[in-house]
Design a protein around this motif. Structure first.
Motif, short mmCIF file in Angstrom:
data_model
loop_
_atom_site.label_atom_id
_atom_site.label_comp_id
_atom_site.label_asym_id
_atom_site.label_seq_id
_atom_site.Cartn_x
_atom_site.Cartn_y
_atom_site.Cartn_z
N TYR A 146 0.82 -1.20 0.00
CA TYR A 146 0.00 0.00 0.00
C TYR A 146 0.86 1.25 0.00
O TYR A 146 1.98 1.26 0.52
CB TYR A 146 -0.94 0.02 1.23
CG TYR A 146 -1.72 -1.25 1.38
CD1 TYR A 146 -2.69 -1.61 0.45
CD2 TYR A 146 -1.48 -2.12 2.44
CE1 TYR A 146 -3.40 -2.78 0.57
CE2 TYR A 146 -2.18 -3.31 2.58
CZ TYR A 146 -3.15 -3.63 1.64
OH TYR A 146 -3.84 -4.80 1.76
N THR A 147 0.31 2.33 -0.57
CA THR A 147 1.01 3.61 -0.61
C THR A 147 0.47 4.52 0.49
O THR A 147 -0.54 4.22 1.14
CB THR A 147 0.81 4.30 -1.97
OG1 THR A 147 -0.60 4.58 -2.15
CG2 THR A 147 1.28 3.38 -3.11
N VAL A 148 1.15 5.65 0.68
CA VAL A 148 0.70 6.63 1.66
C VAL A 148 -0.71 7.13 1.33
O VAL A 148 -1.56 7.22 2.23
CB VAL A 148 1.70 7.81 1.74
CG1 VAL A 148 1.10 8.99 2.48
CG2 VAL A 148 2.98 7.36 2.44
N PRO A 149 -1.03 7.44 0.06
CA PRO A 149 -2.41 7.85 -0.24
C PRO A 149 -3.45 6.78 0.11
O PRO A 149 -4.57 7.11 0.52
CB PRO A 149 -2.38 8.12 -1.75
CG PRO A 149 -0.97 8.54 -2.02
CD PRO A 149 -0.15 7.68 -1.11
N ASN A 150 -3.11 5.50 -0.05
CA ASN A 150 -4.04 4.43 0.33
C ASN A 150 -4.40 4.52 1.81
O ASN A 150 -5.58 4.47 2.18
CB ASN A 150 -3.45 3.05 0.05
CG ASN A 150 -3.23 2.76 -1.42
OD1 ASN A 150 -2.31 2.04 -1.79
ND2 ASN A 150 -4.07 3.34 -2.28
N LEU A 151 -3.38 4.66 2.65
CA LEU A 151 -3.60 4.71 4.10
C LEU A 151 -4.28 6.02 4.50
O LEU A 151 -5.13 6.05 5.38
CB LEU A 151 -2.27 4.54 4.84
CG LEU A 151 -2.33 4.45 6.37
CD1 LEU A 151 -3.28 3.35 6.80
CD2 LEU A 151 -0.94 4.22 6.94
N PHE A 152 -3.90 7.11 3.83
CA PHE A 152 -4.49 8.40 4.16
C PHE A 152 -5.97 8.43 3.77
O PHE A 152 -6.80 8.99 4.50
CB PHE A 152 -3.75 9.52 3.44
CG PHE A 152 -4.20 10.90 3.81
CD1 PHE A 152 -3.89 11.43 5.06
CD2 PHE A 152 -4.95 11.67 2.94
CE1 PHE A 152 -4.31 12.70 5.42
CE2 PHE A 152 -5.37 12.94 3.28
CZ PHE A 152 -5.06 13.46 4.52
N CYS A 160 -17.56 1.37 7.18
CA CYS A 160 -17.09 0.00 7.12
C CYS A 160 -17.18 -0.49 5.68
O CYS A 160 -18.17 -0.23 4.98
CB CYS A 160 -17.94 -0.87 8.04
SG CYS A 160 -17.70 -2.65 7.85
N PHE A 161 -16.16 -1.18 5.22
CA PHE A 161 -16.10 -1.64 3.84
C PHE A 161 -17.24 -2.60 3.51
O PHE A 161 -17.68 -2.69 2.36
CB PHE A 161 -14.75 -2.34 3.61
CG PHE A 161 -14.52 -2.78 2.20
CD1 PHE A 161 -14.37 -1.86 1.17
CD2 PHE A 161 -14.46 -4.13 1.89
CE1 PHE A 161 -14.16 -2.27 -0.13
CE2 PHE A 161 -14.25 -4.55 0.58
CZ PHE A 161 -14.09 -3.61 -0.42
N THR A 162 -17.77 -3.28 4.53
CA THR A 162 -18.81 -4.28 4.30
C THR A 162 -20.21 -3.73 4.51
O THR A 162 -21.08 -3.84 3.62
CB THR A 162 -18.61 -5.49 5.22
OG1 THR A 162 -17.31 -6.05 4.98
CG2 THR A 162 -19.67 -6.56 4.98
N CYS A 163 -20.48 -3.11 5.67
CA CYS A 163 -21.86 -2.74 6.02
C CYS A 163 -22.13 -1.25 5.93
O CYS A 163 -23.27 -0.83 6.09
CB CYS A 163 -22.19 -3.23 7.43
SG CYS A 163 -21.31 -2.35 8.73
N PHE A 169 -12.00 -0.05 12.88
CA PHE A 169 -10.80 -0.87 12.76
C PHE A 169 -10.25 -0.79 11.34
O PHE A 169 -11.01 -0.70 10.37
CB PHE A 169 -11.09 -2.34 13.10
CG PHE A 169 -11.54 -2.57 14.52
CD1 PHE A 169 -10.62 -2.83 15.51
CD2 PHE A 169 -12.88 -2.50 14.86
CE1 PHE A 169 -11.02 -3.04 16.82
CE2 PHE A 169 -13.29 -2.69 16.16
CZ PHE A 169 -12.36 -2.97 17.15
N LEU A 170 -8.95 -0.83 11.23
CA LEU A 170 -8.28 -0.89 9.93
C LEU A 170 -7.73 -2.29 9.72
O LEU A 170 -7.04 -2.83 10.58
CB LEU A 170 -7.14 0.12 9.86
CG LEU A 170 -6.30 0.06 8.58
CD1 LEU A 170 -7.07 0.70 7.42
CD2 LEU A 170 -4.95 0.76 8.77
N LYS A 176 -8.63 -1.35 4.39
CA LYS A 176 -10.00 -0.84 4.44
C LYS A 176 -10.49 -0.84 5.89
O LYS A 176 -9.98 -1.58 6.73
CB LYS A 176 -10.95 -1.69 3.59
CG LYS A 176 -10.58 -1.78 2.12
CD LYS A 176 -10.73 -0.45 1.42
CE LYS A 176 -10.45 -0.58 -0.07
NZ LYS A 176 -10.55 0.72 -0.78
N ARG A 177 -11.52 -0.05 6.13
CA ARG A 177 -12.13 0.01 7.45
C ARG A 177 -13.15 -1.12 7.63
O ARG A 177 -13.84 -1.50 6.68
CB ARG A 177 -12.87 1.34 7.66
CG ARG A 177 -11.98 2.51 7.91
CD ARG A 177 -12.82 3.74 8.21
NE ARG A 177 -11.98 4.88 8.51
CZ ARG A 177 -11.51 5.15 9.72
NH1 ARG A 177 -11.81 4.36 10.73
NH2 ARG A 177 -10.74 6.21 9.91
#
Length: 369
Positions: A146-152, A160-163, A169-170, A176-177
């Protein structure tokens, strides 16, 4: 790691019409009285104290370093500066496309390289606000993907990535959250379970991430503690899915039948893991508590739980979501929206007002606070 209710402008709701006319003091009192931070949820993840001890960061830079960087940025390019003498805008664009692990290696080259990386705007925000997440990425090996922009981007996101609820949480598996309830959904499988399946590992590239040794509280009844002593690898389910496809494709290309008993059993076993069957009790090894950053106020929010829902042990109608109300986290603004539909929270607030600004708790037999 500090968990707190932020009293900044980030606490004000944006989409809740009722609270637009509510005094600021009442909003802050409501948040303080009806919600609680949840540092207890972090006990299922890696201990941040050991993380800080085993992965120290040297990103603190003083005024002298800042002056040195500004001077170097405006200096005439010389033979010893190399590509670091590029215009700052171009240099930042290049560094932003490099993965975090490579940036960390670059920082160790010399002082100018370290200053160039440290003065990336998004990198500085990550170090200042979520250094433990950066340590977690580096320690698990996820920083290589992952790059800095990904984490930022994850730091600025809420859902949440799912719901799509607030994700506190990361996950290092995909940067993803996730919320607490969705972390309990299988996200990874053991690399060891795959090794015997692939005769040509060069056909695909597995995203290998290492577990960290430590004591993890198990999720569920009993709440026992699992001691992880080795840095065993695990990989995201998405990578495993690609691995299955590549494995079948490779077998087809070799004109080798996958109908023989052993191969068929292996593939069925792998696919059963991908569906979530089997032992997946240690999913919190891949996540770390992660706040959201509000750029307008530079405020962090770690998330809050509704005390009324938690004490009442409210369960969701969905069987796969049975613990969501008890462990769900809200941002300040989201909680004020939740308050409008939460009768228990409204009753609690009404009792507070009727008792002249104090709250005497009702005793409910057999119920824990």
């Amino acid at each position: 790691m500090n968990f707190h209710v932020n009293g900044s402008e980030a606490a004000l709701p944006r989409a809740t019409k009722a609270s637009m006319f509510e005094p600021r003091d009442d909003i802050e009192t409501k948040l303080k009285l009806l919600t609680r931070p949840r540092p207890d949820l972090a006990r299922f993840c890696i201990n941040v104290a050991s993380l800080r001890k085993n992965c120290p960061l040297d990103n603190s830079t003083g005024d002298k370093d800042a002056e040195a960087y500004q001077h170097a940025s405006g200096a005439i390019p010389g033979p010893t500066l190399g590509w670091l003498a590029l215009p700052s805008e171009l240099l930042q664009e290049i560094l932003s496309s490099i993965d975090i692990a490579s940036l960390t290696t670059l920082r160790a080259v010399n002082k100018r390289a370290r200053l160039a990386v440290d003065h990336l705007p998004h990198y500085g925000a990550i170090v200042e606000n979520v250094p433990d997440a950066l340590r977690f990425m580096l320690s698990t090996g996820a920083a290589a993907y992952y790059t800095v922009p990904n984490l930022f981007d994850a730091l600025l996101s809420l859902a949440c990535f799912t719901c799509r609820n607030f994700g506190g949480f990361l996950s290092v598996l995909n940067c993803k959250r996730y919320c607490y309830s969705c972390v309990e959904v299988p996200l990874s499988i053991d690399v060891d379970s795959l090794q015997s399946l692939f005769e040509q590992p060069s056909v695909f590239r597995l995203k290998v991430i290492l577990r960290l040794p430590g004591a993890y509280h198990r999720v569920g009844e009993g709440r026992s503690t699992h001691i992880a002593r080795k840095r065993t690898p695990f990989l995201p389910r998405s990578s495993a899915k690609h691995a299955v496809k590549a494995f079948k494709k490779a077998k087809t290309a070799e004109h080798t039948s996958i109908a023989n008993t052993e191969t068929r059993k292996s593939i069925h076993y792998l696919e059963s893991l991908l569906r979530g069957d089997g032992d997946m009790s240690m999913r919190f090894e891949a996540v770390i508590p992660f706040p959201v950053l509000h750029m307008s106020t530079e405020a962090l929010e770690w998330g809050l739980s509704c005390q009324a829902c938690q004490k009442a042990k409210v369960t969701s109608p969905s069987p796969s979501d049975s613990t969501r109300e008890g462990t769900r986290l809200f941002t300040n603004a989201e909680y004020l929206q939740h308050f409008e539909i939460c009768k228990r929270a409204q009753d609690r607030w009404a009792r507070y007002l009727s008792q002249g600004g104090t709250l005497i708790e009702k005793s409910v037999p057999g119920q824990r606070a």
